[in-house]
Motif scaffolding. Sequence first.
Motif, PDB file in Angstrom:
ATOM      1  N   MET A 228     -17.577  -9.602  31.048  1.00  0.00           N
ATOM      2  CA  MET A 228     -16.865 -10.560  31.234  1.00  0.00           C
ATOM      3  C   MET A 228     -16.368 -11.098  29.872  1.00  0.00           C
ATOM      4  SD  MET A 228     -15.873 -10.703  34.250  1.00  0.00           S
ATOM      5  CE  MET A 228     -14.779 -12.251  34.241  1.00  0.00           C
ATOM      6  N   ALA A 229     -17.585 -11.157  28.606  1.00  0.00           N
ATOM      7  CA  ALA A 229     -17.601 -11.700  27.448  1.00  0.00           C
ATOM      8  C   ALA A 229     -16.351 -10.927  26.851  1.00  0.00           C
ATOM      9  CB  ALA A 229     -18.784 -11.611  26.881  1.00  0.00           C
ATOM     10  N   SER A 230     -16.549  -9.440  26.878  1.00  0.00           N
ATOM     11  CA  SER A 230     -15.799  -8.564  26.104  1.00  0.00           C
ATOM     12  C   SER A 230     -14.287  -8.452  26.598  1.00  0.00           C
ATOM     13  CB  SER A 230     -16.489  -7.215  25.958  1.00  0.00           C
ATOM     14  OG  SER A 230     -16.554  -6.636  27.259  1.00  0.00           O
ATOM     15  N   TYR A 231     -14.043  -8.740  27.980  1.00  0.00           N
ATOM     16  CA  TYR A 231     -12.858  -8.504  28.531  1.00  0.00           C
ATOM     17  C   TYR A 231     -12.143  -9.799  28.704  1.00  0.00           C
ATOM     18  CZ  TYR A 231     -14.412  -4.069  30.518  1.00  0.00           C
ATOM     19  OH  TYR A 231     -14.780  -2.833  30.723  1.00  0.00           O
ATOM     20  N   GLY A 232     -12.645 -10.844  28.808  1.00  0.00           N
ATOM     21  CA  GLY A 232     -12.066 -12.315  28.690  1.00  0.00           C
ATOM     22  C   GLY A 232     -10.997 -12.418  29.957  1.00  0.00           C
TER      23      GLY A 232
ATOM     24  N   LEU B  81     -23.613 -21.627  36.528  1.00  0.00           N
ATOM     25  CA  LEU B  81     -22.562 -20.925  35.723  1.00  0.00           C
ATOM     26  C   LEU B  81     -23.339 -20.067  34.572  1.00  0.00           C
ATOM     27  CD1 LEU B  81     -19.765 -23.425  36.002  1.00  0.00           C
ATOM     28  CD2 LEU B  81     -20.546 -21.732  37.539  1.00  0.00           C
ATOM     29  N   GLN B  82     -23.121 -18.715  34.567  1.00  0.00           N
ATOM     30  CA  GLN B  82     -23.714 -17.996  33.551  1.00  0.00           C
ATOM     31  C   GLN B  82     -22.682 -17.135  32.707  1.00  0.00           C
ATOM     32  OE1 GLN B  82     -26.812 -17.416  35.343  1.00  0.00           O
ATOM     33  NE2 GLN B  82     -27.977 -16.978  33.615  1.00  0.00           N
ATOM     34  N   ARG B  83     -23.233 -17.285  31.412  1.00  0.00           N
ATOM     35  CA  ARG B  83     -22.419 -16.472  30.476  1.00  0.00           C
ATOM     36  C   ARG B  83     -23.150 -15.790  29.450  1.00  0.00           C
ATOM     37  NH1 ARG B  83     -19.021 -20.089  26.278  1.00  0.00           N
ATOM     38  NH2 ARG B  83     -20.116 -21.925  26.689  1.00  0.00           N
ATOM     39  N   VAL B  84     -22.809 -14.998  28.558  1.00  0.00           N
ATOM     40  CA  VAL B  84     -23.772 -14.488  27.636  1.00  0.00           C
ATOM     41  C   VAL B  84     -24.256 -15.486  26.635  1.00  0.00           C
ATOM     42  CG1 VAL B  84     -23.764 -13.155  25.393  1.00  0.00           C
ATOM     43  CG2 VAL B  84     -22.478 -12.289  27.382  1.00  0.00           C
TER      44      VAL B  84
END
Length: 289
Positions: free
Chosen positions: A21-25, A137-140
């Motif tokens: 998700m971080a790389s595709y945005g 909510l989770q992200r890198v």
Amino acid sequence: MLLPKFDYNAPATLDESCQMMASYGDRAKLLAGGTDLLIALKKKTLTPTQVVALDRIDEIKGFCSDQDGLFLGSRTTAAEIAESDLGPAGRVLSQAAAQVGSPLIRNLATIGGNLATAMPAADMAPPLLALQASVVLQRVGDQREVLLSDFFISPGEQVMLPEEIMSMIVLPRLPEGCGGAFEKLGVRKALERSIVSVAAVISMADDGHTIQGARIALGAVAPTPMLALDAAAGLSGKKATAKNFAAAGKIAAQEANPRGLRTSAVYSRLMVEQLTIRALTRAYEATKL
Ligand SMILES: Cc1cc2nc3c(=O)[nH]c(=O)nc-3n(C[C@H](O)[C@H](O)[C@H](O)COP(=O)(O)OP(=O)(O)OC[C@H]3O[C@@H](n4cnc5c(N)ncnc54)[C@H](O)[C@@H]3O)c2cc1C
């Protein structure tokens, strides 16, 4: 209607899906049960070039509890929640999950997807608001916990960033003597989005008759699922009587902000009043179980 072309990604861990998700945005969309997303893809209201499926990620499926509360994985389905014994108060959520769509829809639809779509009529939102839930909510490199009462912004819009994944829903442990109930009005008995829904959770004092605290949440009668704060506050310290529940119903009807889309605003308010009375009455009964 055919699905448009996209790349299908099936990560096996939450970390891996966060990386994607971080790389595709905002070119990517998460796929859980697909009951909302696949329709949006077919109608081309969403046009991601990457779809990131969550079904291989075991760490966001099922639920567990400890002394702090109950932790529900976002990939848990409505069917699993409907079939679970979540206790006298948590039952409000199982009852709502049992009324989502049809058996086929419930086998696919997830609690995370139900919240992320942020529809005013999402059936699992009112019980979760009444249970004081928050979402993780989770992200890198980052994780935040947001109270569900701060999560929804407008129809179809919530506070999540494009790269964030909802991993978990947290229900704080409620005191002994709590009970909950959910009421839904639709046009048909199945495969029907709510016209009005109400979730109520009440906690009783030791005498078993005095209401210590109440939370009432409404669905489909405002741009977002909402808490009826005044109706609930008015019950605090009062006896659990039909008269007091009727007064709370009237206040909840005034707090509702129906848009008059699927039915008239007058009818919506009348139904809020009646369903609030029913939900409170059944929530009180549940405190005695
Ligand atoms: C015939 C029919 C009847 C229905 N009846 C009802 C009903 O009675 N009551 C009701 O409430 N709903 C109903 N729905 C709507 C739908 O089933 C629910 O909203 C469902 O819970 C969505 O979950 P899903 O897993 O299928 O989400 P998906 O379709 O997979 O995803 C929906 C959206 O949420 C995002 N998303 C999913 N999971 C996450 C996550 N973990 N983190 C971040 N974003 C995420 C996706 O990217 C997508 O944008 C119905 C739908 C249909 C087709």
